[in-house]
Enzyme design. Structure first.
Site, short mmCIF file in Angstrom:
data_model
loop_
_atom_site.label_atom_id
_atom_site.label_comp_id
_atom_site.label_asym_id
_atom_site.label_seq_id
_atom_site.Cartn_x
_atom_site.Cartn_y
_atom_site.Cartn_z
N GLU A 1 26.27 -33.83 41.13
CA GLU A 1 26.09 -35.21 41.58
C GLU A 1 25.69 -36.02 40.36
OE1 GLU A 1 23.43 -35.83 44.92
OE2 GLU A 1 24.12 -34.01 45.91
N TYR A 26 21.27 -38.52 38.11
CA TYR A 26 21.58 -39.92 38.43
C TYR A 26 21.08 -40.85 37.34
CZ TYR A 26 23.06 -38.69 43.14
OH TYR A 26 23.74 -38.18 44.21
N GLN A 72 29.00 -41.44 45.29
CA GLN A 72 29.84 -40.65 46.17
C GLN A 72 31.15 -41.40 46.34
OE1 GLN A 72 27.92 -39.33 49.75
NE2 GLN A 72 26.03 -38.82 48.71
N GLU A 129 29.30 -37.38 51.54
CA GLU A 129 28.19 -36.93 52.38
C GLU A 129 28.15 -37.73 53.68
OE1 GLU A 129 24.43 -36.88 50.36
OE2 GLU A 129 23.39 -36.03 52.09
N ASN A 163 21.44 -27.21 48.54
CA ASN A 163 21.52 -28.44 47.75
C ASN A 163 20.11 -28.93 47.47
OD1 ASN A 163 22.78 -31.22 46.93
ND2 ASN A 163 21.23 -31.74 48.46
N GLU A 164 19.84 -29.25 46.24
CA GLU A 164 18.53 -29.80 45.85
C GLU A 164 17.41 -29.08 46.59
OE1 GLU A 164 18.35 -34.12 45.81
OE2 GLU A 164 19.87 -34.21 44.24
O1 AHR Z 1 23.78 -38.76 46.85
C1 AHR Z 1 22.66 -39.10 47.61
C2 AHR Z 1 21.61 -38.01 47.60
O2 AHR Z 1 21.15 -37.83 46.29
C3 AHR Z 1 22.07 -36.64 48.00
O3 AHR Z 1 22.05 -36.45 49.37
C4 AHR Z 1 21.07 -35.74 47.34
O4 AHR Z 1 21.60 -34.49 47.02
C5 AHR Z 1 20.64 -36.53 46.13
O5 AHR Z 1 19.27 -36.62 46.03
#
Ligand code: AHR
Length: 520
Positions: free
Chosen positions: A326, A275, A377, A58, A205-206
């Site tokens: 992600e 995450y 990432q 990103e 995205n999101e």
């Molecule tokens: O990876 C960092 C951020 O985490 C990304 O931009 C977003 O999609 C997620 O919230």
């Protein structure tokens, strides 16, 4: 290196401290136990698609600009503007698929800003990640060039939040239409006669968060509108990826799937993000907080099976592929490091490698339910495989996570097979295995900070002829590969013994290992 124990930690880690007076925080006492594992080499789960080892880049501080891309005029050694050392390391690792340009950034990215002569490209503000300006010198052509350099399949995340259906359909035409239309001829004029043949397209995205704060109903309506104008042009069949849930949010997934209304054109992919948050600074974790973070992988596995079942419950839902778009550790970040290296920079320790191993193991075990998984990432950002020494820095280190990925490379394009372990504790031994012809590959992770394991694997009906193993291990869960000591935690050969259909090895606390077996 790990920091020494603080006064507060001294009390919390009393058990460990009874063994030593001054030890790094991540080091704990001895305890051994035997773990039995059965590898059912004939019980196939499904193909381990190489894309389960995908990555994500990103536009966040040092990930793209100054990380992957330094520009052709940089004193940092580069290949046509791409950081040479990073390209070489990533080639060696093998990056099957690379998602770009976001993340949150994607829904504020306008692709036309990143094409054409460099001096004519506009300067834009990266409003999601610190409000700095970008010169757009890294755009569509540069991303495709990077993918070619490292052998990755490109995956574009399209802008739904602040873009239009027209903008997104034009990007598809610009990339994929061979020639003869104004947009395809513009691509040719910009240096690429060959179409880019981009297959993977994220539609937002999101969008439940940074991508527009939408309800599932709002998003599914926008998805339908955008997707309608994204077509296969010039022979590259599009694979559209809709925004899935945060974690295991069933309400979002159900709402979006309902919103598609049983229409024929369902997305090919559904992207969940998960995450594993951490409560401490990356190199100062406590045992308790590490255990909390590593336990999340059991929840992730549950989320994968539940989200898969939810999709399967809809008409034609089984054709919608589940993507872990992600994932990775997201620790408490260090403000000074954010200033020096950029936003979301995170040091990656032995704990990070264990987390990566737990993730990759669960992806193998759920290989029939997952289509692609992209760790967040690739560089200088969260759970990275490479870190560089600041925007001007030439040094580039391979993190512990890089080596964990290396250990799983052998599973790619093989069939995952079932394994049985006696330990259902989320922090228990984690195992996955795959088979192709007369080779079986077994990956094992010991996530515990306080116990070493003696692992006995049985492969019923199989005679193992030859075995070798590699291990990534450090007793200190806060240990990492620094710019001054880049080889602190690297792969080493590991002893493994064969006894007929049994394989035996020691699996020290905090280790990730892969055993390769030749079978009769
Ligand atoms: O990876 C960092 C951020 O985490 C990304 O931009 C977003 O999609 C997620 O919230």
């Amino acid at each position: 290196m790990a920091s020494l124990i603080s006064r507060r930690q001294f009390a919390a880690d009393a058990v460990a401290l009874s063994l030593s007076t001054l030890v790094p925080r991540g080091v704990f006492g001895q305890s051994n136990s035997t773990q039995r594992v059965t590898i059912l080499t004939d019980s196939e789960i499904g193909l381990i698609r190489p894309d389960l080892h995908g990555h994500f880049a990103e536009h966040i501080s040092g990930c793209v600009y100054s990380g992957l891309w330094v520009g052709t005029k940089s004193p940092i050694p580069n290949i046509e503007g791409y950081r040479k050392q990073a390209v070489e390391y990533l080639r060696e690792l093998g990056v099957p698929v690379l998602r770009w340009p976001g993340g949150c950034f994607a829904d504020d990215y306008h692709w036309r800003d990143g094409i054409g002569p460099l001096d004519k490209r506009p300067k834009s503000v990266n409003m999601h990640w610190g409000g700095y300006t970008e010169d757009n010198s890294f755009g569509t052509h540069e991303f495709i060039g990077l993918c070619k350099q490292i052998g990755a399949e490109p995956y574009f995340a399209g802008n739904v939040g602040s873009g239009t259906p027209e903008e997104l359909r034009d990007w598809v035409e610009y990339c994929n239409y061979p020639s003869g239309s104004t947009l395809s001829d513009e691509r040719i004029a910009n240096g690429s006669r060959e179409p880019f043949a981009v297959r993977y397209w994220g539609v937002g995205n999101e969008n439940w968060g940074c991508g527009g704060q939408m309800s599932p109903e709002e998003y599914s309506a926008l998805y339908r509108r955008h997707a309608n104008f994204m077509r296969t042009l010039g022979g590259t069949e599009l694979f559209l990826i809709a925004c899935g849930p945060s974690g295991n949010d069933a309400a979002w997934s159900r709402g979006v799937m309902n919103g598609f209304g049983g229409r024929r054109r369902l997305p090919q992919g559904f992207a969940m993000h998960y995450y594993s948050r951490g409560k401490d600074n990356p190199v100062n974790f406590t045992l308790e907080h590490m255990n909390e973070q590593l336990s999340s992988f059991a929840q992730i596995e549950k989320a994968v099976t539940q989200q898969r079942a939810l999709l399967d419950g809809f008409d034609n839902g089984s054709k919608v592929n589940l993507i872990m778009d992600e994932w990775g550790v997201w620790d408490k970040l260090v403000p000074e490091e954010q200033k020096r290296y950029g936003q979301l920079f995170e040091q990656i320790t032995m704990r990070g490698a264990v987390a990566a191993g737990l993730g990759l193991n669960l992806f193998n075990r759920q290989a029939d339910k997952l289509y692609m998984c992209n760790i967040a990432q690739i560089m200088n950002c969260l759970h990275s495989v490479l870190l560089t020494d600041g925007p001007e820095g030439e040094r580039c280190v391979r993190t512990t996570t890089y080596y964990a990925y290396m250990l799983f490379k052998a599973h790619r394009s093989r069939n995952a097979v079932r394994v049985e372990t006696a330990d259902s504790d989320p922090l228990g031994l984690s195992v996955s295995a795959s088979r192709k012809d007369n080779e079986v590959v077994i990956s094992l992770v010991n996530p515990r900070g306080d116990s070493d394991l003696d692992v006995k694997c049985t492969l019923p009906g199989v005679t193992a002829k030859q075995a070798s193993a590699q291990i990534l291990h450090d007793n200190d869960f806060n240990a990492y590969n620094s710019f001054d000591n880049p080889g602190r935690v690297i792969l080493r050969d590991h002893a493994v013994t064969l006894e007929g259909s049994k394989v035996r090895l020691d699996l020290p606390r905090l280790s990730v290992a892969t055993v390769t077996l030749r079978i009769a």
